[in-house]
Design a protein around this motif. Structure first.
Motif, PDB file in Angstrom:
ATOM      1  N   ASP A  98       0.810  -1.214   0.000  1.00 24.38           N
ATOM      2  CA  ASP A  98       0.000   0.000   0.000  1.00 24.38           C
ATOM      3  C   ASP A  98       0.847   1.270   0.000  1.00 24.38           C
ATOM      4  O   ASP A  98       0.322   2.365  -0.220  1.00 24.38           O
ATOM      5  CB  ASP A  98      -0.954   0.005   1.202  1.00 24.38           C
ATOM      6  CG  ASP A  98      -0.215  -0.089   2.534  1.00 24.38           C
ATOM      7  OD1 ASP A  98       0.810  -0.814   2.609  1.00 24.38           O
ATOM      8  OD2 ASP A  98      -0.654   0.538   3.506  1.00 24.38           O
ATOM      9  N   CYS A 142       1.447  -8.368  -0.510  1.00 17.86           N
ATOM     10  CA  CYS A 142       0.458  -8.279   0.569  1.00 17.86           C
ATOM     11  C   CYS A 142       0.545  -6.949   1.290  1.00 17.86           C
ATOM     12  O   CYS A 142       1.469  -6.166   1.082  1.00 17.86           O
ATOM     13  CB  CYS A 142       0.646  -9.433   1.561  1.00 17.86           C
ATOM     14  SG  CYS A 142       2.155  -9.325   2.529  1.00 17.86           S
ATOM     15  N   CYS A 143      -0.428  -6.748   2.149  1.00 17.37           N
ATOM     16  CA  CYS A 143      -0.435  -5.591   3.041  1.00 17.37           C
ATOM     17  C   CYS A 143      -0.975  -6.077   4.377  1.00 17.37           C
ATOM     18  O   CYS A 143      -2.178  -6.342   4.509  1.00 17.37           O
ATOM     19  CB  CYS A 143      -1.298  -4.476   2.468  1.00 17.37           C
ATOM     20  SG  CYS A 143      -1.410  -3.064   3.585  1.00 17.37           S
ATOM     21  N   THR A 149      -3.946  -4.031   5.959  1.00 17.16           N
ATOM     22  CA  THR A 149      -5.312  -4.188   5.442  1.00 17.16           C
ATOM     23  C   THR A 149      -5.744  -5.649   5.340  1.00 17.16           C
ATOM     24  O   THR A 149      -6.926  -5.937   5.199  1.00 17.16           O
ATOM     25  CB  THR A 149      -5.435  -3.575   4.040  1.00 17.16           C
ATOM     26  OG1 THR A 149      -4.607  -4.316   3.134  1.00 17.16           O
ATOM     27  CG2 THR A 149      -5.051  -2.113   4.038  1.00 17.16           C
ATOM     28  N   GLN A 175      -4.778  -7.568   2.835  1.00 17.30           N
ATOM     29  CA  GLN A 175      -4.696  -7.947   1.422  1.00 17.30           C
ATOM     30  C   GLN A 175      -3.583  -8.968   1.201  1.00 17.30           C
ATOM     31  O   GLN A 175      -2.447  -8.773   1.603  1.00 17.30           O
ATOM     32  CB  GLN A 175      -4.422  -6.718   0.564  1.00 17.30           C
ATOM     33  CG  GLN A 175      -4.180  -7.020  -0.896  1.00 17.30           C
ATOM     34  CD  GLN A 175      -3.518  -5.861  -1.632  1.00 17.30           C
ATOM     35  OE1 GLN A 175      -3.230  -4.818  -1.059  1.00 17.30           O
ATOM     36  NE2 GLN A 175      -3.266  -6.069  -2.907  1.00 17.30           N
TER      37      GLN A 175
END
Length: 195
Positions: free
Chosen positions: A127, A157-158, A161, A163
């Motif tokens: 992000d 990925c994050c 969040t 994700q």
């Protein structure tokens, strides 16, 4: 024997090691998966955290989140024994420490106890502006060379969040169960995250 003890005996456990430099997002990732909470607050891990992520009724991932500070990295080999899979978290936006992260990753892979185990590299913090993509991490870490003798995957990925986290764990589980078929006979396709 009580019902709980009987259930625990039937559960198959995979020991997963979660490594990466300090501030890469390891603990945030672990607790985001464990609690599915967007407001996870973590502090730097001094020592280690251990969490069980239940997978279906009969399988659990026991995740060892080991601190990534310089002093702790020297102790990483003490956690390597009996590891079934490695999650290595990279802060994709921290280009200044990318070489140090790569060096620690390579050092871990050279260790005899981790020889041939499946690896999922988590390209975290996607992000943030300027974060390296999964392909760029693959190239910078020379994964095709370093992981030529094992199954591996790079997952963008994050942790903040969530994700990409379930996808990464699904891949890791699939790689681990294929590497150690005697531990698990089923063929489930997705991680059920504890709440």
């Amino acid at each position: 024997m009580g019902l709980m003890a009987s259930t625990e005996l039937k559960t198959k456990h995979f020991r997963i090691l979660l490594l990466g430099l300090d501030e890469a997002g390891k603990s945030t990732l672990l607790y985001r998966v464990k609690f599915s909470d967007t407001d996870v607050l973590t502090a730097p891990t001094i020592g280690f955290n251990v969490e069980m992520l239940q997978r279906d009724k009969g399988v659990a991932l026991i995740v060892w989140d080991v601190g990534g500070q310089h002093k702790m990295r020297q102790l990483w080999p003490f956690y390597f024994q009996d590891t079934d899979g490695l999650l290595f978290v990279v802060d994709s936006a921290d280009k200044g420490r990318m070489e140090a992260s790569k060096r620690e990753f390579e050092r871990a892979l050279k260790h005899e106890c981790l020889k041939g185990i499946p690896v999922v590299v988590m390209a975290n913090k996607q992000d943030l502006q300027g974060a390296l993509s999964a392909d760029e991490i693959t190239k910078r870490f020379h994964l095709k060379r370093w992981c030529s003798n094992r199954d591996w995957h790079v997952q963008p990925c994050c942790a903040r969040t969530g994700q990409g986290l379930s996808a990464a764990l699904n891949v890791l589980f699939s790689l681990v169960k294929n590497k150690i078929p005697s531990k698990y006979e089923g063929s489930h396709a997705s991680i059920r995250e504890d709440r």
